[in-house]
Design an enzyme around this catalytic site. Structure first.
Site, PDB file in Angstrom:
ATOM      1  N   ARG A 224     -49.727  -9.884  -3.944  1.00 30.79           N
ATOM      2  CA  ARG A 224     -49.248  -9.003  -5.005  1.00 30.79           C
ATOM      3  C   ARG A 224     -49.778  -9.522  -6.350  1.00 30.79           C
ATOM      4  O   ARG A 224     -49.921 -10.735  -6.541  1.00 30.79           O
ATOM      5  CB  ARG A 224     -47.714  -8.991  -5.064  1.00 30.79           C
ATOM      6  N   HIS A 272     -56.576  -2.439  -4.115  1.00 32.15           N
ATOM      7  CA  HIS A 272     -55.430  -2.568  -3.209  1.00 32.15           C
ATOM      8  C   HIS A 272     -55.686  -1.844  -1.880  1.00 32.15           C
ATOM      9  O   HIS A 272     -54.929  -0.947  -1.492  1.00 32.15           O
ATOM     10  CB  HIS A 272     -54.141  -2.064  -3.882  1.00 32.15           C
TER      11      HIS A 272
END
Ligand code: NAP
Length: 309
Positions: A224, A272
């Protein structure tokens, strides 16, 4: 007794179709359509809009359609008594491992360097590394980290893992907790972050940690954006303490066009995409959990509310 899907991307219909195909008897709604709020038993969420979960008085479970649940814990409006489940899926793990392996091979064979040289028509051979001489340290040896660790061992990399509890994986040197973090870092040439984002791991990829890595270390963050202190990473890259970074995740996504990462010659970014839930593969476990909820059986892949992952 129904499922409501809450997410802000364009994948609601894809999930709805996959759920209906697997379990035609279950009513599935998008939160955007007319739906009887008090009939919703399960909320299937991915980065859901704020203040939506509390609309459902009879909800029994929050089901995350991905592996990372940090966005659910960050939702202050979340009904705190509800169990949270997440996805554990072989494709999610193998896709992640393939991405990280691609990043590692590109680094040790200098492919990124040659791509940059090519833009200037430069012919500049550079020495490369061999698998047997490279150590890879994985922070977070969970569902994704352990698949990566096994693949790295298979290829012949020196493989280290750091986690909360001891791991016994053939060929992997396991380190545990803060007490063994520096020992782990000082032997790591390529650092891969696969930790969940929690109060304990937020900002863990910082200057203090990078300083403990050997000079020339390479960093891959596929966990993250919140794990990374961006300014610290850029400082350590610019000082040549770190040789480069591959980043798939960011504090703000999409990464703002003004962000310095876009132009940084030592940073390779991807949007991502390291590992994305495959609806066909994941839907059976969502349906299984719905059935378990209905019959009062223990849920699969339940997240620890106290640990936050
Ligand atoms: P997981 O199975 O929950 O594994 C987490 C690992 O981290 C465990 O080994 C755990 O230790 C360790 N850990 C947690 N907190 C720690 C701490 N404070 N200190 C040391 N170790 C700690 O999670 P996963 O399924 O592997 O997924 C990991 C993360 O990958 C997700 O949370 C998500 O953020 C990210 N992800 C990214 C993508 C992408 O496309 N970029 C896709 C999927 C997932 P124990 O084993 O001892 O508990």
């Amino acid at each position: 007794m129904s499922i409501v899907i809450l997410r802000q991307d364009d994948k609601i219909d894809e999930w709805k179709k996959a759920l209906k195909a697997r379990a035609p008897h279950i009513n599935v709604y998008s939160y955007l359509e007319e739906h009887p709020k008090d009939d919703m038993t399960m909320a299937l969420v991915w980065k859901h809009p704020k203040n939506t979960l509390s609309r459902y008085p009879n909800l029994k479970c929050i089901s995350c359609s991905g592996a990372g649940v940090d966005f659910i814990f960050n939702d202050r409006d979340r009904p705190k008594h509800l169990p949270i489940t997440r996805v554990v899926d072989p494709y999610l793990a193998s896709d992640m491992s393939e991405y990280v392996l691609a990043a590692i091979f590109s680094h040790i064979k200098n492919l990124n360097h040659y791509k940059l040289e090519q833009t200037q028509a430069k012919w500049s051979p550079k020495s490369y590394l061999r698998i047997q001489d490279v150590s890879v340290g994985i922070m977070g040896v969970g569902e994704l980290g352990k698949t990566l660790a096994k693949d790295l061992v298979q290829y012949g990399f020196k493989t280290l893992g750091w986690s909360n509890s001891k791991k016994r994986i053939n060929g992997v040197n396991s380190f545990v907790g803060e007490a063994e973090l520096s020992l782990f870092l000082e032997q790591t040439a390529i650092l891969v972050c696969l930790l969940p984002l929690t109060n304990k791991t937020k900002g863990i990829l910082n200057k203090t940690l990078f300083t403990l890595l050997p000079k020339g270390a390479f960093v891959i963050n596929v966990a993250r954006g919140g794990h990374m202190v961006d300014d610290d990473l850029m400082e350590m890259l610019d000082k040549d303490h770190l040789s480069g970074a591959v980043l798939d995740v960011f504090h703000n996504e999409p990464l703002p066009t003004s962000h310095l990462y876009w132009q940084h010659p030592k940073v390779h970014i991807t949007p991502h995409i390291a590992s994305v839930s495959d609806t066909a593969s994941v839907v059976p476990q969502i349906v299984e959990n719905y059935e378990r909820l209905m019959s009062g059986q223990p849920l699969l892949n339940e997240v620890s509310i106290t640990k936050g992952y």
